[in-house]
Scaffold this motif. Structure first.
Motif, short mmCIF file in Angstrom:
data_model
loop_
_atom_site.label_atom_id
_atom_site.label_comp_id
_atom_site.label_asym_id
_atom_site.label_seq_id
_atom_site.Cartn_x
_atom_site.Cartn_y
_atom_site.Cartn_z
N ALA A 41 0.83 -1.21 0.00
CA ALA A 41 0.00 0.00 0.00
C ALA A 41 0.86 1.25 0.00
CB ALA A 41 -0.93 -0.01 1.21
N THR A 44 2.66 1.57 -3.32
CA THR A 44 1.70 1.94 -4.37
C THR A 44 1.42 3.43 -4.34
OG1 THR A 44 0.65 -0.25 -4.28
CG2 THR A 44 -0.63 1.53 -5.26
N VAL A 45 1.21 3.97 -3.14
CA VAL A 45 0.94 5.40 -3.01
C VAL A 45 2.16 6.21 -3.44
CG1 VAL A 45 0.45 7.25 -1.37
CG2 VAL A 45 -0.80 5.11 -1.23
N ILE A 363 -6.01 -0.77 -1.32
CA ILE A 363 -5.88 0.39 -0.44
C ILE A 363 -5.20 1.54 -1.18
CG2 ILE A 363 -4.71 1.28 1.63
CD1 ILE A 363 -5.21 -1.45 2.91
N GLY A 364 -4.11 1.22 -1.90
CA GLY A 364 -3.41 2.25 -2.68
C GLY A 364 -4.32 2.86 -3.72
N TYR A 365 -5.14 2.02 -4.38
CA TYR A 365 -6.08 2.51 -5.40
C TYR A 365 -7.11 3.45 -4.76
CZ TYR A 365 -9.67 2.45 -9.04
OH TYR A 365 -10.59 2.83 -9.99
N GLY A 366 -7.60 3.06 -3.57
CA GLY A 366 -8.57 3.90 -2.88
C GLY A 366 -8.00 5.26 -2.52
N ILE A 367 -6.74 5.27 -2.06
CA ILE A 367 -6.09 6.54 -1.72
C ILE A 367 -5.92 7.40 -2.96
CG2 ILE A 367 -3.93 7.57 -0.89
CD1 ILE A 367 -3.68 5.17 1.02
N CYS A 368 -5.54 6.78 -4.09
CA CYS A 368 -5.39 7.53 -5.35
C CYS A 368 -6.72 8.13 -5.80
CB CYS A 368 -4.84 6.62 -6.44
SG CYS A 368 -3.13 6.13 -6.20
N ALA A 370 -9.27 8.90 -3.82
CA ALA A 370 -9.61 9.97 -2.89
C ALA A 370 -8.80 11.23 -3.16
CB ALA A 370 -9.39 9.49 -1.44
N ALA A 371 -7.53 11.06 -3.53
CA ALA A 371 -6.66 12.21 -3.80
C ALA A 371 -6.77 12.70 -5.24
CB ALA A 371 -5.20 11.84 -3.49
N TRP A 373 -5.67 11.23 -7.95
CA TRP A 373 -4.45 10.98 -8.70
C TRP A 373 -4.71 9.91 -9.74
CZ3 TRP A 373 -1.03 10.02 -3.76
CH2 TRP A 373 -0.83 11.23 -3.11
#
Length: 416
Positions: A41, A44-45, A363-368, A370-371, A373
């Motif tokens: 995660a 990935t971010v 999780i990394g995809y979800g953060i991207c 949300a941001a 990106w």
């Protein structure tokens, strides 16, 4: 063939042991998955951050420099050092620089952000007051690495004659006011002024949640007349055709700007020069630090997972001492016993690694998302996770496997 048959038999025995101790196996897999998930995660971010920041500035090329109030750096307190407060770059200064700076093979653009909260109207529709309006000249787009997918850029006639035309971000044509029509030639209203759309920008995405596709560019003098405000800060961007002349061009630009600012030889520059390649280097340094931090945190987490896996396998060896004694009494060699427990550990480790990779990417995809990106498939992170989970299983399985293989069959058969 005999060795392959023994290996297959060991795999079957290992899988059978996993099934008979399902709860313990699931808990072990979860422990490993959490460690791998954290590593994947974070990586990935970091990968997505690196890609989005780099793509934001890479399009400008490595032969561009900007003159602004400050350099594009984080300006901290600097300890006891007094921070220099630079005056803004006013329109007369920016215009004077553009007129006086005549270094060969260069083109300089002059621009400013008129507002970031404009309301744009088309027929009976209107946007929320969240549109950025930029006042630009004909060199702004090529110097900024911007391209049009429909229509054209401003030309010198548009700028010199203050034509009421505009170039809009991609969101206008794909999901905004002009999504159901051909945008070229349509008329948009901004602060009561009518602008004819002459071009649509290529999609640029978002940076830190700020969309770069919700903007309208208009001729700079028109923008100055519509959006008059005190202390407007202007930006200058210069592109040079030959990269090898960049250093000399920057030196010449500094001299020109110092003359315009009327600085004497002992005074420091009260403006910032930012090279596009310097920005890329700083981004690379930042993401390298983040990547290293991710590895340190991931390794600590994975170390805990490997200790947990080793402890569980040692307990498994202790509980199955009699089984090991029976197998040895029937002729099983040390190597066969060791392989059985090692394959069992390896299987658990890889299962935990696979689940951890999937969860980490999600999780990394979800953060991207949300941001806002662009998501990049983290091949490096996945490869690192596979290797890490293998090493965890290798290290965690060696000691229990060796311990199992060295049990005395007679003592093992006595174990209750």
């Amino acid at each position: 063939m005999l060795k392959l048959g023994i290996l297959n038999e060991n795999i079957k025995i290992a899988l059978g042991s996993i099934r008979t101790q399902l709860l313990r196996t699931i808990l072990t897999i979860i422990i490993i998955a959490i460690g791998i998930m954290a590593l994947v995660a974070i990586l990935t971010v970091v990968t997505a951050l690196d890609y989005n920041l780099t793509s934001s500035f890479a399009s400008m090329g490595s032969n561009t420099f900007n003159i602004s109030q400050y350099e594009n750096t984080l300006r901290g307190d600097g300890g006891n050092e007094v921070e220099q407060i630079n005056p803004i770059i006013s329109y007369p200064q920016a215009k004077a620089f553009k007129e006086k700076y005549n270094y060969p093979l260069t083109q300089t653009s002059l621009s400013f952000t008129a507002t970031s909260k404009a309301e744009v109207k088309f027929e009976n529709q209107k946007t929320d007051p969240e549109i950025s309006v930029l006042g630009v000249d004909e060199y702004y787009m090529p110097n900024s690495g911007l391209e049009v997918t429909q229509g054209r850029n401003f030309n010198s006639f548009d700028i010199s004659n203050n034509v009421y035309s505009c170039v809009v971000g991609s969101d206008f044509a794909t999901k905004g006011l002009l999504k159901d029509v051909n945008p070229i030639g349509k008329t948009l209203s901004i602060r009561g002024a009518k602008f004819k759309v002459i071009g649509v920008l290529k999609e640029k995405g978002s940076t830190f949640g700020n969309s770069r596709d919700l903007r309208v560019m208009i001729p700079i003098q028109v923008a100055r007349s519509l959006f008059s405000a005190p202390n407007i800060n202007y930006s200058l961007s210069t592109m040079i055709q030959k990269k090898e002349l960049l250093d000399a061009a920057i030196d010449n630009a500094i001299i020109t700007m110092r003359q315009i600012r009327k600085l004497n030889p002992v005074e420091k520059d009260n403006f910032g020069i930012s090279r596009s390649d310097d920005l890329l280097h700083k981004i690379a340094e930042l993401t390298d630090v983040l990547g290293s931090s991710a590895w340190i945190m991931g390794i600590i987490t994975v170390l805990g997972s490997s200790i947990a896996l080793m402890n569980i396998m040692i307990v498994s060896v202790t509980e199955r001492t009699r089984e090991i004694g029976v197998r040895k009494a029937l002729g099983a060699k040390k190597r066969t016993i060791a392989w059985q427990f090692f394959i069992e550990t390896l299987t658990i480790g890889q299962m935990g690694g696979a689940i951890g990779i999937i969860l980490g990417i999600l999780i990394g995809y979800g953060i991207c998302i949300a941001a806002k990106w662009d998501f990049v498939i983290p091949w490096g992170a996945m490869m690192a996770a596979v290797i890490t989970s293998f090493i965890v299983a290798l290290v965690s399985g060696l000691y229990p496997a060796i311990k199992a293989s060295r049990l005395d069959p007679i003592e093992a058969l006595r174990y209750e």
